[in-house]
Design an enzyme around this catalytic site. Structure first.
Site: not given
Ligand code: BJW
Ligand code: ZN
Length: 252
Positions: A129, A137, A198, A223
């Protein structure tokens, strides 16, 4: 079964996990925000997942940036401020040690944008990501790593004057192609897959778990609690990954 308040894990689960890792020929890891939680970096979902009244995921889209770039930058600047002072925790260090043990038979794919795996000494890191310390830009090819810098709410490109954006992947955007291909290959080619901190809700990253499972890899989840991936894993180690990962390393 496991009490998240008390991170004490059954010894036999840790031993089973250690046996799986010890026998592995190729290890792949997928990490998420939870691995950095103990470094003080907020996770995306859960209690802290609101920003100016909106879900944080709603300020991580190109649509939000087009509508209100200053709001989106305020969110990312707040995250940059957290990351500026964050240091790797024992979970990051354990994964770096695991890489040293397996060498080029190890791949770490992270959804995190904080650079903490590299700061902990991990070398082969696939950033699915992007990385928040980098800006690019929105109009020309300017890209720069500007860590630790306080950016204004509407930073401008020094080359062309257009709006800068964080070099991260927002919803509806494609993952960097080469990085995704490498991560997919690693998931497909491993026999042991670790899923760490995650929620496994965001695709395509979470799909790597399925890819590894279809390739008959053993899957271990680290997790605080069960997640969308838990039904697919061979063994879940529920507690803070800053404790469970070093616990695992001590048993290898
Ligand atoms: C602990 C702990 C401790 C706490 N010890 N554990 C089906 C197939 C494919 C794509 C899709 C689909 N359905 C929908 C989509 C589209 C979408 C998507 O997935 N949506 C879902 C919500 C359903 N995906 C996308 O859009 C992606 N691109 C894509 O698919 O391109 C093709 C496309 C093009 C055009 C149209 C449609 C599709 C891109 C995804 C980009 C995600 N970006 C983010 C933000 C980036 C940075 C920013 O701007 O700030 O990335 S969103 C956010 O979520 C961030 C993270 O990397 C990501 C994942 O989150 P993560 O890391 O799992 O964190 P949390 O908070 O969810 O969980 C934390 C965990 O830690 C918890 O389980 C806690 O219990 C645990 N925890 N403390 C151990 N101490
Ligand atoms: Zn520029």
């Amino acid at each position: 079964m496991h009490n998240p308040i008390d991170p004490e894990l059954p010894e036999d689960d840790l031993d089973r996990a250690a046996a799986i890792v010890r026998q592995a020929r190729r290890v792949a890891v997928l990490t998420g925000a939870g691995v950095s939680a103990e470094s003080g970096v907020p996770t995306f979902r859960g209690a802290t997942g609101l920003w100016e009244g909106q879900a944080v995921t709603d300020v991580a889209t190109p649509t939000a940036f087009a509508r209100d770039p200053a709001l989106v930058w305020r969110f990312h600047n707040a995250l940059r401020a957290h990351m500026k002072v964050a240091a790797p925790n024992p979970g990051h260090l354990a994964l770096a040690a695991l890489e040293r043990r397996f060498g080029n038979r190890f791949t770490l794919a992270t959804q995190n944008i904080d650079g903490l795996h590299q700061a902990a000494g991990s070398r082969n890191v696939l950033e699915l990501h992007g990385r928040l310390s980098r800006v690019r830009c929105a109009a020309c090819t300017y890209v720069a790593d500007r860590p630790g810098e306080d950016l204004p709410d509407l930073p401008r490109c020094p080359e062309c004057g257009a709006m800068l954006r964080p070099d991260v992947v927002w919803f509806e955007e494609m993952l960097p192609h080469g990085v995704w291909r490498e991560a997919y290959k690693a998931a497909e080619g491993c026999d042991c897959f670790l899923v760490v901190g995650t929620s496994a809700l965001v695709f395509p990253a979470a799909g790597l778990i399925e890819v590894a499972g279809s390739a008959r890899a053993r899957i271990l989840e680290f997790n605080l609690e069960r997640t969308a991936a838990s039904s697919r894993v061979d063994l879940g180690l529920y507690g803070p990954s800053g404790q469970t990962l070093p616990d695992l390393m001590r048993r290898l």
